[in-house]
Design a protein around this motif. Structure first.
Motif, PDB file in Angstrom:
ATOM      1  N   GLY A  98     -51.343  57.366 -45.738  1.00  0.00           N
ATOM      2  CA  GLY A  98     -51.400  58.343 -45.104  1.00  0.00           C
ATOM      3  C   GLY A  98     -52.015  58.760 -43.879  1.00  0.00           C
ATOM      4  O   GLY A  98     -52.432  57.472 -43.317  1.00  0.00           O
ATOM      5  N   VAL A  99     -52.435  59.677 -43.481  1.00  0.00           N
ATOM      6  CA  VAL A  99     -52.959  60.001 -42.365  1.00  0.00           C
ATOM      7  C   VAL A  99     -54.442  60.618 -42.647  1.00  0.00           C
ATOM      8  O   VAL A  99     -54.359  61.975 -43.836  1.00  0.00           O
ATOM      9  CB  VAL A  99     -52.398  61.024 -41.327  1.00  0.00           C
ATOM     10  N   HIS A 100     -55.690  60.617 -42.425  1.00  0.00           N
ATOM     11  CA  HIS A 100     -56.905  61.087 -42.788  1.00  0.00           C
ATOM     12  C   HIS A 100     -56.873  62.638 -42.462  1.00  0.00           C
ATOM     13  O   HIS A 100     -56.294  63.078 -41.505  1.00  0.00           O
ATOM     14  CB  HIS A 100     -57.836  60.217 -42.102  1.00  0.00           C
ATOM     15  N   ALA A 101     -57.539  63.149 -43.424  1.00  0.00           N
ATOM     16  CA  ALA A 101     -57.545  64.542 -43.459  1.00  0.00           C
ATOM     17  C   ALA A 101     -58.298  65.444 -42.568  1.00  0.00           C
ATOM     18  O   ALA A 101     -58.386  66.543 -41.892  1.00  0.00           O
ATOM     19  CB  ALA A 101     -57.887  65.032 -44.827  1.00  0.00           C
ATOM     20  N   ARG A 102     -59.397  64.499 -41.956  1.00  0.00           N
ATOM     21  CA  ARG A 102     -60.316  64.875 -41.002  1.00  0.00           C
ATOM     22  C   ARG A 102     -59.902  64.542 -39.546  1.00  0.00           C
ATOM     23  O   ARG A 102     -60.683  64.950 -38.498  1.00  0.00           O
ATOM     24  CB  ARG A 102     -61.719  64.675 -41.294  1.00  0.00           C
ATOM     25  N   GLN A 103     -59.380  63.465 -39.549  1.00  0.00           N
ATOM     26  CA  GLN A 103     -59.158  62.521 -38.199  1.00  0.00           C
ATOM     27  C   GLN A 103     -57.770  61.986 -38.167  1.00  0.00           C
ATOM     28  O   GLN A 103     -57.550  61.161 -38.705  1.00  0.00           O
ATOM     29  CB  GLN A 103     -60.244  61.769 -37.973  1.00  0.00           C
ATOM     30  N   GLY A 109     -59.916  52.429 -38.423  1.00  0.00           N
ATOM     31  CA  GLY A 109     -60.326  53.149 -37.310  1.00  0.00           C
ATOM     32  C   GLY A 109     -59.310  53.659 -36.642  1.00  0.00           C
ATOM     33  O   GLY A 109     -58.181  54.100 -37.146  1.00  0.00           O
ATOM     34  N   SER A 110     -59.315  54.082 -35.024  1.00  0.00           N
ATOM     35  CA  SER A 110     -58.313  54.636 -34.494  1.00  0.00           C
ATOM     36  C   SER A 110     -57.173  53.886 -34.314  1.00  0.00           C
ATOM     37  O   SER A 110     -57.168  52.475 -33.881  1.00  0.00           O
ATOM     38  CB  SER A 110     -58.811  55.165 -32.739  1.00  0.00           C
ATOM     39  N   PHE A 111     -56.072  54.498 -34.961  1.00  0.00           N
ATOM     40  CA  PHE A 111     -54.710  53.514 -34.880  1.00  0.00           C
ATOM     41  C   PHE A 111     -54.053  53.417 -33.791  1.00  0.00           C
ATOM     42  O   PHE A 111     -53.360  52.533 -33.471  1.00  0.00           O
ATOM     43  CB  PHE A 111     -53.898  53.924 -36.109  1.00  0.00           C
ATOM     44  N   PHE A 112     -53.982  54.426 -32.828  1.00  0.00           N
ATOM     45  CA  PHE A 112     -53.348  54.472 -31.708  1.00  0.00           C
ATOM     46  C   PHE A 112     -54.329  54.605 -30.344  1.00  0.00           C
ATOM     47  O   PHE A 112     -55.310  55.208 -30.487  1.00  0.00           O
ATOM     48  CB  PHE A 112     -52.248  55.777 -31.686  1.00  0.00           C
ATOM     49  N   LYS A 113     -53.972  54.356 -29.342  1.00  0.00           N
ATOM     50  CA  LYS A 113     -54.447  54.671 -28.049  1.00  0.00           C
ATOM     51  C   LYS A 113     -54.198  55.859 -27.709  1.00  0.00           C
ATOM     52  O   LYS A 113     -53.259  56.495 -27.903  1.00  0.00           O
ATOM     53  CB  LYS A 113     -53.833  53.545 -27.072  1.00  0.00           C
ATOM     54  N   ASN A 114     -55.173  56.321 -26.859  1.00  0.00           N
ATOM     55  CA  ASN A 114     -55.065  57.846 -26.235  1.00  0.00           C
ATOM     56  C   ASN A 114     -54.017  57.442 -25.008  1.00  0.00           C
ATOM     57  O   ASN A 114     -54.364  56.614 -24.156  1.00  0.00           O
ATOM     58  CB  ASN A 114     -56.211  58.196 -25.719  1.00  0.00           C
ATOM     59  N   PRO A 115     -52.886  58.086 -25.044  1.00  0.00           N
ATOM     60  CA  PRO A 115     -51.876  57.855 -23.833  1.00  0.00           C
ATOM     61  C   PRO A 115     -52.248  58.481 -22.540  1.00  0.00           C
ATOM     62  O   PRO A 115     -52.988  59.450 -22.374  1.00  0.00           O
ATOM     63  CB  PRO A 115     -50.554  58.784 -24.434  1.00  0.00           C
ATOM     64  N   GLU A 116     -51.997  57.912 -21.635  1.00  0.00           N
ATOM     65  CA  GLU A 116     -52.102  58.164 -20.012  1.00  0.00           C
ATOM     66  C   GLU A 116     -50.978  58.405 -19.762  1.00  0.00           C
ATOM     67  O   GLU A 116     -49.958  57.815 -19.596  1.00  0.00           O
ATOM     68  CB  GLU A 116     -53.001  57.048 -19.554  1.00  0.00           C
ATOM     69  N   ILE A 117     -50.797  59.821 -19.172  1.00  0.00           N
ATOM     70  CA  ILE A 117     -49.669  60.096 -18.688  1.00  0.00           C
ATOM     71  C   ILE A 117     -49.719  60.833 -17.243  1.00  0.00           C
ATOM     72  O   ILE A 117     -50.726  61.207 -16.799  1.00  0.00           O
ATOM     73  CB  ILE A 117     -48.888  61.301 -19.655  1.00  0.00           C
ATOM     74  N   ARG A 148     -69.528  59.732 -35.510  1.00  0.00           N
ATOM     75  CA  ARG A 148     -68.482  59.090 -36.308  1.00  0.00           C
ATOM     76  C   ARG A 148     -68.414  58.943 -37.812  1.00  0.00           C
ATOM     77  O   ARG A 148     -67.321  58.953 -38.338  1.00  0.00           O
ATOM     78  CB  ARG A 148     -68.791  57.356 -35.967  1.00  0.00           C
ATOM     79  N   GLN A 149     -69.430  59.078 -38.560  1.00  0.00           N
ATOM     80  CA  GLN A 149     -69.576  59.116 -39.945  1.00  0.00           C
ATOM     81  C   GLN A 149     -69.083  60.520 -40.351  1.00  0.00           C
ATOM     82  O   GLN A 149     -68.473  60.689 -41.297  1.00  0.00           O
ATOM     83  CB  GLN A 149     -70.998  58.957 -40.539  1.00  0.00           C
ATOM     84  N   SER A 150     -69.086  61.530 -39.532  1.00  0.00           N
ATOM     85  CA  SER A 150     -68.363  62.883 -39.835  1.00  0.00           C
ATOM     86  C   SER A 150     -67.107  62.797 -39.679  1.00  0.00           C
ATOM     87  O   SER A 150     -66.325  63.568 -40.336  1.00  0.00           O
ATOM     88  CB  SER A 150     -69.232  63.990 -39.075  1.00  0.00           C
ATOM     89  N   LYS A 151     -66.497  61.908 -38.924  1.00  0.00           N
ATOM     90  CA  LYS A 151     -65.078  62.068 -38.400  1.00  0.00           C
ATOM     91  C   LYS A 151     -64.234  60.874 -39.110  1.00  0.00           C
ATOM     92  O   LYS A 151     -62.945  60.983 -39.292  1.00  0.00           O
ATOM     93  CB  LYS A 151     -65.002  62.192 -36.949  1.00  0.00           C
ATOM     94  N   LEU A 152     -64.833  59.832 -39.217  1.00  0.00           N
ATOM     95  CA  LEU A 152     -64.024  58.531 -39.567  1.00  0.00           C
ATOM     96  C   LEU A 152     -64.489  58.151 -41.003  1.00  0.00           C
ATOM     97  O   LEU A 152     -65.724  58.202 -41.252  1.00  0.00           O
ATOM     98  CB  LEU A 152     -64.324  57.486 -38.759  1.00  0.00           C
TER      99      LEU A 152
END
Length: 338
Positions: free
Chosen positions: A292-297, A237-245, A223-227
């Protein structure tokens, strides 16, 4: 219990946005909360509940009585040869709870290390990470009904857990305030190491035999490496849910994007990583003034300072439109807008 007026909420949201609460109070016990709800002076005043502020986007001042839940306490309420049941106050730090369990050999929460926020918010979102969700270790919760101040117990079925979802985000949204959560934890761990980078990270740590301590440390490193750290750059943290399709839609997309990842979550249903979609659409590392959007995640929207919650909301809507146009998928926010 002191009720304040025109209080800045900047210290109480991890995005670090400035917004004011018309009224603000922190409650330390369930009885304090119930007395407040029954007080005729505040009966008709709109109320907004705030925990750790790690899953909220403040887009404007809050014209309500903001109630911050400060109910603490950890207590083993029963145990048998296989399990122990740990009751936690809703105001406890989630990560501190996980560390307490790891240090004492209570297994089940280690994959949920370093998730920000409080215990009370965890079942509302059915938080999850690296193959484990709250519902897997949940026993029951206590919540106070906002109108009557009655205390009610909810078991797993009553919570109606779903993916980052529960009855408290749907039919009972805004009707109950969680004051405690009880978890059923194992005395002999069952390890979950197949999801994400846990096995690779354990190998990098030279861990030969898994333990809940090692898994917790591995998750923390991942988590520390990505967030990004909210203390350094504002985020939730994660702003959006992972969609299920539907699987048919997934297979059609794979013809256009052969590298599209996906994970079966139910018959004929595939979960797609929202971060992959956002990155593929070109948003990773994007900056628009103060946000903005994070450069690593790519799943993390960030506040560089001096911006507003509305700017994040506008950026989120641009990303949603972009993903819908490119992939035919509508992303849903995990973060709650105020």
């Amino acid at each position: 219990m002191t009720i304040q007026e025109n209080v800045s909420l900047r210290p109480f949201n991890t995005f670090g946005f400035e917004a004011k609460a018309r009224y603000f109070v922190e409650v330390q016990t369930p009885d304090e909360l119930r007395n407040l709800l029954l007080d005729p002076r505040w009966k008709e005043v709109p109320k907004q509940i705030l925990g750790g502020g790690s899953n909220v986007l403040l887009t404007q001042d809050v014209e309500a009585l903001v109630i911050r839940i400060g109910i603490r306490g950890l207590e083993i309420i029963r145990e048998d040869n296989e399990y122990l049941w740990l009751k936690a106050g809703a105001g406890e730090s989630w990560h501190n709870l996980v560390l307490h369990c790891v240090q004492n050999g209570y297994a089940g929460l280690e994959n949920l290390s370093l998730i920000p926020g409080t215990v009370g918010a965890a079942p509302m979102q059915n938080i999850g990470a690296y193959g484990v969700e709250i519902k897997d270790v949940f026993e029951e919760l206590e919540a106070v009904e906002m109108h009557t101040a009655d205390l009610r117990c909810f078991d797993t079925a009553a919570c109606s857990f779903g993916y980052r979802d529960s009855v408290f985000k749907r039919a009972l949204k805004g009707k109950y305030i969680i004051v405690s959560v009880t978890f059923r934890l194992r005395k002999q761990p069952v390890f979950h190491v197949s999801y994400g980078d846990i096995q690779k990270t354990l190998a990098d740590m030279n861990v030969q035999v898994p333990s809940i301590e090692a898994i917790s440390e591995a998750v923390i490193r991942i988590r520390q490496s990505k967030l990004p750290d909210p203390a350094v750059i504002g985020n939730a943290g994660s702003f959006f849910k992972n969609p299920e399709i539907p699987q048919a839609q997934y297979e059609a997309l794979r013809e256009r994007f052969p590298e599209l990842p996906g994970y079966a979550t139910a018959p004929d249903t595939i979960k797609v990583p929202a971060g992959w979609l956002i990155e593929k659409a070109g948003w990773k590392g994007y900056r628009e003034g103060a946000v903005g959007v994070h450069a690593r995640q790519a799943l993390v929207l960030v506040h560089h300072g001096g911006g507003t919650g509305q700017q994040i909301r506008d950026l989120a809507e641009k990303i949603q439109r972009s993903i819908e146009e490119k992939f035919g998928i509508r992303l849903s926010p995990e973060v709650n807008f105020l």
